[in-house]
Design an enzyme around this catalytic site. Structure first.
Site, PDB file in Angstrom:
ATOM      1  N   LYS A  48       0.816  -1.216   0.000  1.00 13.32           N
ATOM      2  CA  LYS A  48       0.000   0.000   0.000  1.00 13.32           C
ATOM      3  C   LYS A  48       0.853   1.270   0.000  1.00 13.32           C
ATOM      4  O   LYS A  48       0.566   2.205  -0.732  1.00 13.32           O
ATOM      5  CB  LYS A  48      -0.854   0.030   1.277  1.00 13.32           C
ATOM      6  N   ARG A  59     -10.668   1.721   8.708  1.00 13.32           N
ATOM      7  CA  ARG A  59     -10.301   0.340   9.011  1.00 13.32           C
ATOM      8  C   ARG A  59     -11.409  -0.388   9.749  1.00 13.32           C
ATOM      9  O   ARG A  59     -11.291  -1.583   9.999  1.00 13.32           O
ATOM     10  CB  ARG A  59      -9.061   0.337   9.887  1.00 13.32           C
ATOM     11  N   ARG A  73      10.645  -6.509   5.428  1.00 12.50           N
ATOM     12  CA  ARG A  73      10.605  -5.061   5.625  1.00 12.50           C
ATOM     13  C   ARG A  73      11.130  -4.679   7.008  1.00 12.50           C
ATOM     14  O   ARG A  73      11.762  -3.644   7.187  1.00 12.50           O
ATOM     15  CB  ARG A  73       9.156  -4.561   5.469  1.00 12.50           C
ATOM     16  N   ARG A  76      10.517  -1.124  11.989  1.00  9.00           N
ATOM     17  CA  ARG A  76       9.233  -0.805  12.618  1.00  9.00           C
ATOM     18  C   ARG A  76       8.970  -1.766  13.758  1.00  9.00           C
ATOM     19  O   ARG A  76       9.136  -2.974  13.616  1.00  9.00           O
ATOM     20  CB  ARG A  76       8.103  -0.914  11.585  1.00  9.00           C
ATOM     21  N   ARG A 124      -1.974  -8.084  13.235  1.00  2.00           N
ATOM     22  CA  ARG A 124      -2.436  -7.119  12.222  1.00  2.00           C
ATOM     23  C   ARG A 124      -3.201  -7.816  11.098  1.00  2.00           C
ATOM     24  O   ARG A 124      -4.187  -7.289  10.589  1.00  2.00           O
ATOM     25  CB  ARG A 124      -1.242  -6.331  11.676  1.00  2.00           C
TER      26      ARG A 124
HETATM   27  P1  AMP Z   1      -0.307   1.347   9.042  1.00  4.08           P
HETATM   28  O1  AMP Z   1       0.880   2.251   8.951  1.00  4.08           O
HETATM   29  O2  AMP Z   1      -1.456   1.811   8.208  1.00  4.08           O
HETATM   30  O3  AMP Z   1       0.055  -0.100   8.809  1.00  4.08           O
HETATM   31  O4  AMP Z   1      -0.828   1.430  10.555  1.00  4.08           O
HETATM   32  C1  AMP Z   1       0.009   1.047  11.641  1.00  4.08           C
HETATM   33  C2  AMP Z   1      -0.816   0.910  12.898  1.00  4.08           C
HETATM   34  O5  AMP Z   1      -1.434   2.164  13.231  1.00  4.08           O
HETATM   35  C3  AMP Z   1      -1.975  -0.080  12.826  1.00  4.08           C
HETATM   36  O6  AMP Z   1      -1.566  -1.427  13.062  1.00  4.08           O
HETATM   37  C4  AMP Z   1      -2.875   0.444  13.942  1.00  4.08           C
HETATM   38  O7  AMP Z   1      -2.362   0.102  15.225  1.00  4.08           O
HETATM   39  C5  AMP Z   1      -2.725   1.957  13.779  1.00  4.08           C
HETATM   40  N1  AMP Z   1      -3.719   2.505  12.824  1.00  4.08           N
HETATM   41  C6  AMP Z   1      -3.474   3.033  11.600  1.00  4.08           C
HETATM   42  N2  AMP Z   1      -4.590   3.453  11.009  1.00  4.08           N
HETATM   43  C7  AMP Z   1      -5.596   3.176  11.881  1.00  4.08           C
HETATM   44  C8  AMP Z   1      -7.014   3.345  11.842  1.00  4.08           C
HETATM   45  N3  AMP Z   1      -7.624   3.874  10.771  1.00  4.08           N
HETATM   46  N4  AMP Z   1      -7.717   2.954  12.921  1.00  4.08           N
HETATM   47  C9  AMP Z   1      -7.120   2.408  14.005  1.00  4.08           C
HETATM   48  N5  AMP Z   1      -5.799   2.201  14.107  1.00  4.08           N
HETATM   49  C10 AMP Z   1      -5.028   2.583  13.052  1.00  4.08           C
END
Ligand code: AMP
Length: 188
Positions: free
Chosen positions: A13, A87, A126, A132, A143
């Site tokens: 993504k 989400r 990654r 991370r 996740r």
């Molecule tokens: P990402 O960078 O999109 O993979 O997001 C990393 C982490 O941030 C996720 O595993 C969640 O813990 C949190 N997160 C990101 N976007 C959301 C969202 N829309 N709602 C809730 N938690 C989020």
């Protein structure tokens, strides 16, 4: 144009969103980036970090105000690309209501699809590069599970409006981007 980008962690993504926002010249709104930017020493930051590090979703009541503040900025008036948001179905309904108040809507949902076994190996690779905290085996499993349980229903929510485009994320980044461009142009 408001575009929602949905895909399981590791589907690519980030790379595609970066290319697409440059191509369309619209802002890239990543709730993951926004949440990671909250100061880990603040009380909000501590709460948020607890969710992120364990691969669980931050509560909607934490995410929504941060997202709405960013979405209200003038540069988002003509549209934006949502990355990692919504989400949950509740977030999707709240986004729909916010946009409807402004006389707008989500125009297209890009569903970047990839096979589950490929996702965890991509994420573990990654982890070595990006460092991370949530790219460890336990958080990755959480996740992926959260994606299936809470985010797949968001696809159903938008499918009923006929705006979901499935993109095959197993191809090369260039081939994936070509598919995305075709689907967007087809709806433009
Ligand atoms: P990402 O960078 O999109 O993979 O997001 C990393 C982490 O941030 C996720 O595993 C969640 O813990 C949190 N997160 C990101 N976007 C959301 C969202 N829309 N709602 C809730 N938690 C989020």
């Amino acid at each position: 144009m408001h575009i929602v980008f949905i895909g399981p962690p590791g589907a690519g993504k980030g790379t595609q969103c970066q290319r697409l926002t440059e191509h369309l010249a619209i802002p890239h709104l990543s709730t993951g980036d926004m949440l990671r930017e909250t100061d880990r020493n603040s009380s909000l930051g501590k709460v948020v970090a607890g969710y992120i590090d364990h691969g669980r979703l931050a509560p909607d009541d934490v995410v929504m105000p941060i997202l709405v503040e960013r979405l209200s900025a003038p540069d988002c008036a003509a549209g934006c690309l949502f990355d990692g948001f919504p989400r949950t179905v509740n977030q999707a309904e709240r986004l729909d209501a916010f946009l409807a108040d402004a006389g707008s809507q989500v125009d297209v949902v890009l569903h970047l699809d990839a096979q589950a076994d490929e996702l965890s190996s991509r994420l573990l690779r990654r982890a070595e590069i990006e460092n991370r905290l949530d790219d460890n085996e336990q958080a990755i499993a959480a996740r992926l599970q959260v994606f299936g349980n809470q985010t797949v229903p968001v696809l159903e929510h938008y499918r009923s409006r006929g705006i979901v485009e499935r993109i095959d994320g197993m191809r090369s980044p260039e081939a994936v981007f070509t598919q995305i461009q075709r689907r967007i142009n087809g709806r433009g």
